[in-house]
Design a protein around this motif. Sequence first.
Motif, PDB file in Angstrom:
ATOM      1  N   PHE A  47     -13.794  -8.973   8.326  1.00 48.49           N
ATOM      2  CA  PHE A  47     -12.932  -7.819   8.045  1.00 48.49           C
ATOM      3  C   PHE A  47     -11.476  -8.208   8.226  1.00 48.49           C
ATOM      4  O   PHE A  47     -11.133  -8.943   9.157  1.00 48.49           O
ATOM      5  N   VAL A  48     -10.621  -7.670   7.359  1.00 47.67           N
ATOM      6  CA  VAL A  48      -9.181  -7.905   7.456  1.00 47.67           C
ATOM      7  C   VAL A  48      -8.425  -6.604   7.719  1.00 47.67           C
ATOM      8  O   VAL A  48      -7.645  -6.521   8.666  1.00 47.67           O
ATOM      9  N   ALA A  49      -8.629  -5.613   6.884  1.00 44.06           N
ATOM     10  CA  ALA A  49      -7.886  -4.364   7.006  1.00 44.06           C
ATOM     11  C   ALA A  49      -8.611  -3.262   6.250  1.00 44.06           C
ATOM     12  O   ALA A  49      -9.353  -3.541   5.300  1.00 44.06           O
ATOM     13  N   ALA A  50      -8.369  -2.025   6.681  1.00 46.83           N
ATOM     14  CA  ALA A  50      -8.946  -0.872   5.992  1.00 46.83           C
ATOM     15  C   ALA A  50      -8.006   0.310   6.129  1.00 46.83           C
ATOM     16  O   ALA A  50      -7.187   0.366   7.053  1.00 46.83           O
ATOM     17  N   ILE A  51      -8.156   1.251   5.206  1.00 48.46           N
ATOM     18  CA  ILE A  51      -7.341   2.458   5.232  1.00 48.46           C
ATOM     19  C   ILE A  51      -8.189   3.628   4.765  1.00 48.46           C
ATOM     20  O   ILE A  51      -8.880   3.541   3.740  1.00 48.46           O
ATOM     21  N   SER A  52      -8.159   4.719   5.510  1.00 41.70           N
ATOM     22  CA  SER A  52      -8.927   5.898   5.141  1.00 41.70           C
ATOM     23  C   SER A  52      -8.201   6.667   4.039  1.00 41.70           C
ATOM     24  O   SER A  52      -7.040   6.399   3.730  1.00 41.70           O
ATOM     25  N   GLY A  53      -8.875   7.656   3.492  1.00 48.94           N
ATOM     26  CA  GLY A  53      -8.259   8.460   2.458  1.00 48.94           C
ATOM     27  C   GLY A  53      -7.024   9.212   2.940  1.00 48.94           C
ATOM     28  O   GLY A  53      -6.109   9.484   2.165  1.00 48.94           O
ATOM     29  N   SER A  54      -6.997   9.513   4.235  1.00 51.90           N
ATOM     30  CA  SER A  54      -5.853  10.232   4.812  1.00 51.90           C
ATOM     31  C   SER A  54      -4.788   9.282   5.355  1.00 51.90           C
ATOM     32  O   SER A  54      -3.754   9.733   5.833  1.00 51.90           O
ATOM     33  N   GLY A  55      -5.062   7.967   5.286  1.00 57.02           N
ATOM     34  CA  GLY A  55      -4.039   6.998   5.662  1.00 57.02           C
ATOM     35  C   GLY A  55      -4.204   6.324   7.012  1.00 57.02           C
ATOM     36  O   GLY A  55      -3.333   5.527   7.406  1.00 57.02           O
ATOM     37  N   THR A  56      -5.276   6.600   7.728  1.00 56.12           N
ATOM     38  CA  THR A  56      -5.516   5.888   8.986  1.00 56.12           C
ATOM     39  C   THR A  56      -5.806   4.418   8.685  1.00 56.12           C
ATOM     40  O   THR A  56      -6.620   4.118   7.812  1.00 56.12           O
ATOM     41  N   LYS A  57      -5.149   3.531   9.409  1.00 58.78           N
ATOM     42  CA  LYS A  57      -5.266   2.104   9.125  1.00 58.78           C
ATOM     43  C   LYS A  57      -5.963   1.359  10.256  1.00 58.78           C
ATOM     44  O   LYS A  57      -5.834   1.701  11.421  1.00 58.78           O
ATOM     45  N   TYR A  58      -6.661   0.310   9.859  1.00 56.44           N
ATOM     46  CA  TYR A  58      -7.384  -0.535  10.790  1.00 56.44           C
ATOM     47  C   TYR A  58      -7.080  -1.987  10.412  1.00 56.44           C
ATOM     48  O   TYR A  58      -7.028  -2.320   9.222  1.00 56.44           O
ATOM     49  N   TYR A  59      -6.910  -2.843  11.422  1.00 55.28           N
ATOM     50  CA  TYR A  59      -6.572  -4.242  11.151  1.00 55.28           C
ATOM     51  C   TYR A  59      -7.347  -5.197  12.044  1.00 55.28           C
ATOM     52  O   TYR A  59      -7.625  -4.905  13.207  1.00 55.28           O
ATOM     53  N   LEU A  60      -7.648  -6.363  11.487  1.00 52.97           N
ATOM     54  CA  LEU A  60      -8.083  -7.494  12.287  1.00 52.97           C
ATOM     55  C   LEU A  60      -6.923  -7.887  13.189  1.00 52.97           C
ATOM     56  O   LEU A  60      -5.768  -7.939  12.738  1.00 52.97           O
ATOM     57  N   GLN A  61      -7.206  -8.164  14.452  1.00 51.90           N
ATOM     58  CA  GLN A  61      -6.135  -8.468  15.399  1.00 51.90           C
ATOM     59  C   GLN A  61      -5.272  -9.630  14.908  1.00 51.90           C
ATOM     60  O   GLN A  61      -4.044  -9.610  15.058  1.00 51.90           O
ATOM     61  N   ALA A  62      -5.884 -10.613  14.290  1.00 50.12           N
ATOM     62  CA  ALA A  62      -5.159 -11.822  13.878  1.00 50.12           C
ATOM     63  C   ALA A  62      -4.144 -11.568  12.776  1.00 50.12           C
ATOM     64  O   ALA A  62      -3.266 -12.409  12.532  1.00 50.12           O
ATOM     65  N   VAL A  63      -4.239 -10.422  12.108  1.00 52.05           N
ATOM     66  CA  VAL A  63      -3.301 -10.154  11.016  1.00 52.05           C
ATOM     67  C   VAL A  63      -2.338  -9.019  11.337  1.00 52.05           C
ATOM     68  O   VAL A  63      -1.439  -8.727  10.548  1.00 52.05           O
TER      69      VAL A  63
END
Length: 122
Positions: A47-63
Motif C-alpha cells: 500500500f502507498v496511499a488512499a483517499i476516501s470519497g470525502s477526502g480522508t487520506k491514508y499514507y504509507l509511513q515511508a512516503v
Amino acid sequence: QVQLVESGEEYVQPGGSLSLSCAASGITFSNYVMGWHRQAPGEEREFVAAISGSGTKYYLQAVKGRFTISRDNAKNMVYLQMSDLKPEDTAIYYCAAGTEADPLIAGGADYWGEGTPVTVSS
C-alpha cells in the motif's frame, strides 16, 4: 465494465518529482475509496496511499511528507503527486478502488488498474 487506467510509464532522477493519474469508469466514483499500491522488483505489492470519497487520506509511513494523494470526483480521477523520489520508490504503481478503506489498504481492493512503471534512477 469497471476500468481503472493509470497514466503512462515514467522515468525520473533521484530527488525529482512526478505525478501519476488514474481515470476511473464504470463505478459511482464518489462512493469509492481510491488508492495506490506499488510492487518493486522481487517484492510483494504494498500500500502507498488512499483517499476516501470525502477526502480522508491514508499514507504509507515511508512516503508521508513526500507523496500527496488527491481526487477529482467531478472528473472521476485520482492523482498521486510524488516528490523527493528515491531509487527505492522504483516500482509498478497500481491504481485501486474499494468500497472501504481498510480492505483496500490491506490489498483487498475491489478493482485494480494494470499498473504503470515508475523508475527512479540517475
